[in-house]
Design a protein around this motif. Structure first.
Motif, PDB file in Angstrom:
ATOM      1  N   PHE A   8      44.369  47.578  56.953  1.00  0.00           N
ATOM      2  CA  PHE A   8      45.132  46.360  57.180  1.00  0.00           C
ATOM      3  C   PHE A   8      44.394  45.586  58.259  1.00  0.00           C
ATOM      4  CE2 PHE A   8      48.233  43.926  59.678  1.00  0.00           C
ATOM      5  CZ  PHE A   8      48.834  43.175  58.680  1.00  0.00           C
ATOM      6  N   ARG A   9      43.784  44.498  57.890  1.00  0.00           N
ATOM      7  CA  ARG A   9      42.960  43.740  58.829  1.00  0.00           C
ATOM      8  C   ARG A   9      43.828  42.970  59.817  1.00  0.00           C
ATOM      9  NH1 ARG A   9      37.221  42.349  56.730  1.00  0.00           N
ATOM     10  NH2 ARG A   9      37.255  41.242  58.707  1.00  0.00           N
ATOM     11  N   PRO A  10      43.414  42.906  61.086  1.00  0.00           N
ATOM     12  CA  PRO A  10      44.213  42.183  62.086  1.00  0.00           C
ATOM     13  C   PRO A  10      44.156  40.675  61.940  1.00  0.00           C
ATOM     14  CG  PRO A  10      42.176  42.984  63.065  1.00  0.00           C
ATOM     15  CD  PRO A  10      42.236  43.557  61.683  1.00  0.00           C
ATOM     16  N   GLN A  11      43.344  40.182  60.999  1.00  0.00           N
ATOM     17  CA  GLN A  11      43.378  38.750  60.695  1.00  0.00           C
ATOM     18  C   GLN A  11      44.668  38.365  59.967  1.00  0.00           C
ATOM     19  OE1 GLN A  11      40.601  40.625  60.138  1.00  0.00           O
ATOM     20  NE2 GLN A  11      39.329  39.782  61.783  1.00  0.00           N
ATOM     21  N   ASN A  12      45.368  39.379  59.417  1.00  0.00           N
ATOM     22  CA  ASN A  12      46.697  39.143  58.866  1.00  0.00           C
ATOM     23  C   ASN A  12      47.707  39.060  60.012  1.00  0.00           C
ATOM     24  OD1 ASN A  12      46.117  39.395  55.966  1.00  0.00           O
ATOM     25  ND2 ASN A  12      45.688  41.547  56.434  1.00  0.00           N
ATOM     26  N   PRO A  13      48.734  38.228  59.887  1.00  0.00           N
ATOM     27  CA  PRO A  13      49.738  38.171  60.951  1.00  0.00           C
ATOM     28  C   PRO A  13      50.470  39.504  61.075  1.00  0.00           C
ATOM     29  CG  PRO A  13      50.466  36.938  59.030  1.00  0.00           C
ATOM     30  CD  PRO A  13      49.038  37.310  58.776  1.00  0.00           C
ATOM     31  N   PRO A  14      50.848  39.902  62.286  1.00  0.00           N
ATOM     32  CA  PRO A  14      51.488  41.208  62.472  1.00  0.00           C
ATOM     33  C   PRO A  14      52.716  41.419  61.587  1.00  0.00           C
ATOM     34  CG  PRO A  14      50.931  40.244  64.598  1.00  0.00           C
ATOM     35  CD  PRO A  14      50.658  39.189  63.571  1.00  0.00           C
ATOM     36  N   GLU A  15      53.488  40.350  61.336  1.00  0.00           N
ATOM     37  CA  GLU A  15      54.710  40.508  60.547  1.00  0.00           C
ATOM     38  C   GLU A  15      54.420  40.867  59.085  1.00  0.00           C
ATOM     39  OE1 GLU A  15      53.946  36.014  61.178  1.00  0.00           O
ATOM     40  OE2 GLU A  15      53.828  37.872  62.353  1.00  0.00           O
ATOM     41  N   ARG A  16      53.177  40.740  58.650  1.00  0.00           N
ATOM     42  CA  ARG A  16      52.814  41.134  57.277  1.00  0.00           C
ATOM     43  C   ARG A  16      52.658  42.648  57.165  1.00  0.00           C
ATOM     44  NH1 ARG A  16      50.112  37.949  53.231  1.00  0.00           N
ATOM     45  NH2 ARG A  16      50.498  39.002  51.248  1.00  0.00           N
ATOM     46  N   LEU A  17      52.518  43.339  58.286  1.00  0.00           N
ATOM     47  CA  LEU A  17      52.243  44.772  58.251  1.00  0.00           C
ATOM     48  C   LEU A  17      53.357  45.561  57.584  1.00  0.00           C
ATOM     49  CD1 LEU A  17      50.557  47.257  59.021  1.00  0.00           C
ATOM     50  CD2 LEU A  17      51.567  47.152  61.314  1.00  0.00           C
ATOM     51  N   ARG A 243      37.891  39.524  54.565  1.00  0.00           N
ATOM     52  CA  ARG A 243      38.630  38.876  55.651  1.00  0.00           C
ATOM     53  C   ARG A 243      39.732  37.959  55.125  1.00  0.00           C
ATOM     54  NH1 ARG A 243      36.861  37.732  60.997  1.00  0.00           N
ATOM     55  NH2 ARG A 243      37.982  36.013  61.977  1.00  0.00           N
ATOM     56  N   ASP A 244      39.478  37.308  53.990  1.00  0.00           N
ATOM     57  CA  ASP A 244      40.445  36.355  53.438  1.00  0.00           C
ATOM     58  C   ASP A 244      41.200  36.917  52.229  1.00  0.00           C
ATOM     59  OD1 ASP A 244      38.300  36.449  51.737  1.00  0.00           O
ATOM     60  OD2 ASP A 244      38.085  34.271  51.533  1.00  0.00           O
ATOM     61  N   GLU A 245      41.293  38.240  52.114  1.00  0.00           N
ATOM     62  CA  GLU A 245      42.010  38.854  50.999  1.00  0.00           C
ATOM     63  C   GLU A 245      43.442  38.309  50.938  1.00  0.00           C
ATOM     64  OE1 GLU A 245      43.602  40.512  48.023  1.00  0.00           O
ATOM     65  OE2 GLU A 245      41.499  41.018  48.357  1.00  0.00           O
ATOM     66  N   PRO A 246      43.822  37.657  49.808  1.00  0.00           N
ATOM     67  CA  PRO A 246      45.139  37.017  49.747  1.00  0.00           C
ATOM     68  C   PRO A 246      46.285  37.962  49.444  1.00  0.00           C
ATOM     69  CG  PRO A 246      43.968  36.637  47.700  1.00  0.00           C
ATOM     70  CD  PRO A 246      43.017  37.385  48.601  1.00  0.00           C
ATOM     71  N   ASP A 247      45.968  39.169  48.971  1.00  0.00           N
ATOM     72  CA  ASP A 247      47.025  40.085  48.512  1.00  0.00           C
ATOM     73  C   ASP A 247      46.814  41.467  49.121  1.00  0.00           C
ATOM     74  OD1 ASP A 247      49.059  41.368  47.171  1.00  0.00           O
ATOM     75  OD2 ASP A 247      48.005  41.438  45.243  1.00  0.00           O
ATOM     76  N   PRO A 248      47.088  41.643  50.424  1.00  0.00           N
ATOM     77  CA  PRO A 248      46.862  42.958  51.037  1.00  0.00           C
ATOM     78  C   PRO A 248      47.767  44.042  50.459  1.00  0.00           C
ATOM     79  CG  PRO A 248      47.951  41.474  52.587  1.00  0.00           C
ATOM     80  CD  PRO A 248      47.522  40.642  51.415  1.00  0.00           C
ATOM     81  N   GLU A 249      48.954  43.678  49.985  1.00  0.00           N
ATOM     82  CA  GLU A 249      49.821  44.681  49.354  1.00  0.00           C
ATOM     83  C   GLU A 249      49.181  45.187  48.054  1.00  0.00           C
ATOM     84  OE1 GLU A 249      52.387  41.992  51.841  1.00  0.00           O
ATOM     85  OE2 GLU A 249      50.845  41.662  50.317  1.00  0.00           O
ATOM     86  N   GLY A 250      48.648  44.264  47.257  1.00  0.00           N
ATOM     87  CA  GLY A 250      47.956  44.674  46.040  1.00  0.00           C
ATOM     88  C   GLY A 250      46.715  45.490  46.338  1.00  0.00           C
ATOM     89  N   PHE A 251      46.053  45.170  47.448  1.00  0.00           N
ATOM     90  CA  PHE A 251      44.843  45.909  47.807  1.00  0.00           C
ATOM     91  C   PHE A 251      45.161  47.370  48.117  1.00  0.00           C
ATOM     92  CE2 PHE A 251      41.438  47.417  50.516  1.00  0.00           C
ATOM     93  CZ  PHE A 251      40.309  46.927  49.891  1.00  0.00           C
ATOM     94  N   VAL A 252      46.228  47.627  48.876  1.00  0.00           N
ATOM     95  CA  VAL A 252      46.535  49.025  49.206  1.00  0.00           C
ATOM     96  C   VAL A 252      47.013  49.782  47.968  1.00  0.00           C
ATOM     97  CG1 VAL A 252      46.951  48.538  51.643  1.00  0.00           C
ATOM     98  CG2 VAL A 252      48.887  48.495  50.035  1.00  0.00           C
TER      99      VAL A 252
END
Length: 265
Positions: A8-17, A243-252
């Motif tokens: 989970f990259r920190p370039q994502n806002p913390p609330e997305r975690l 860095r600009d992955e739009p779908d971190p949930e899909g990535f995991v």
């Protein structure tokens, strides 16, 4: 068996975690890794939240920059996480980006010396020992943790250059390799950390954790790249999104699928 994780990259806002951690847990991903990059997100705070939001997911921090942190505080925080979430936390420490360390007035003349002193003392504190030391950078007077972990956790270090890789083998239980390291250097890293471990009398296998960047959710490419790093000597392969992955949930979720394939190899 190769363990597969995702970042989970920190370039994502913390609330997305929260949604990413829960997606990883529900999908069966083994490990979710976090970074403590300046000046984005706290590794310890994010790890505690991710662990609390999930049931079985292991969470790694790769890494905490040692110039920013007193070693006693680092040991206290790691010990607290391990007592709250036994067996679900992996924490690494490293030099930090030197320009960032200079920005906060914490750049040191010898990052290698600082890392060695930090690793030695961190391991001792997490083993429940009382430490008095007068190092070049690390200085403690009769410090011992009040609540050490019942089982001493592995201490991990980030490394890339030959001297730091040998040091990691000597003074840490595992090494984290950045995603930009090519395969031939992963193989060289395996050799160097093993040489360091042997020189210091360590007999347990030194864990090698290799990040690898994956663009998009290409499961087939991720499987091949994970297998390549496993063949090069990595025990854990951690998939790093762009860095600009739009779908971190899909990535995991994709990373969990990779784990179900590679974990059987």
């Amino acid at each position: 068996m190769t363990v597969i994780g995702a970042i989970f990259r920190p370039q994502n806002p913390p609330e997305r975690l929260r949604s990413v951690a829960r997606a990883a847990d529900e999908a069966g991903l083994e490990e979710l890794w976090l970074w403590e990059d300046c000046f984005l997100e706290s590794g310890i705070a994010a790890a505690a939240a991710a662990l609390a939001w999930t049931d079985r997911l292991r969470v790694g921090i790769g890494v905490l920059p040692v110039p920013l942190r007193n070693v006693a505080l680092t040991a206290m925080e790691i010990a607290t996480l391990h007592r709250l979430f036994p067996g679900r936390v992996s924490v690494g420490v490293g030099h930090g980006v030197q320009d960032w360390m200079a920005q906060v007035g914490e750049r040191v003349e010898s990052p290698l010396t600082l890392l060695r002193e930090h690793l030695d003392v961190l391991g001792a504190l997490l083993r429940g020992q009382e430490v008095t030391t007068r190092g070049r950078y690390v200085q403690l007077d009769a410090v011992a943790l009040g609540w050490p972990p019942p089982t001493p956790p592995l201490v991990l270090a980030a490394a890339s250059g030959p001297r730091t890789l040998r040091l990691a083998g000597e003074a840490a239980d595992g090494t984290i390799l950045h995603a930009g390291m090519p395969l031939d250097l992963v193989r060289q890293a395996r050799q160097l950390v093993d040489e360091g471990a042997e020189a210091s009398g360590r007999t347990e296998r030194h864990l090698l954790i290799s990040y690898v960047q994956i663009h998009g959710n290409d499961r087939e490419a991720a499987v091949e790249m994970a297998r390549e790093r496993a063949r090069a000597g990595a025990d854990h392969v951690v998939l790093e999104p762009a860095r600009d992955e739009p779908d971190p949930e899909g990535f995991v979720r994709m990373a969990a699928e990779v784990g179900s394939v590679v974990g059987k190899d």
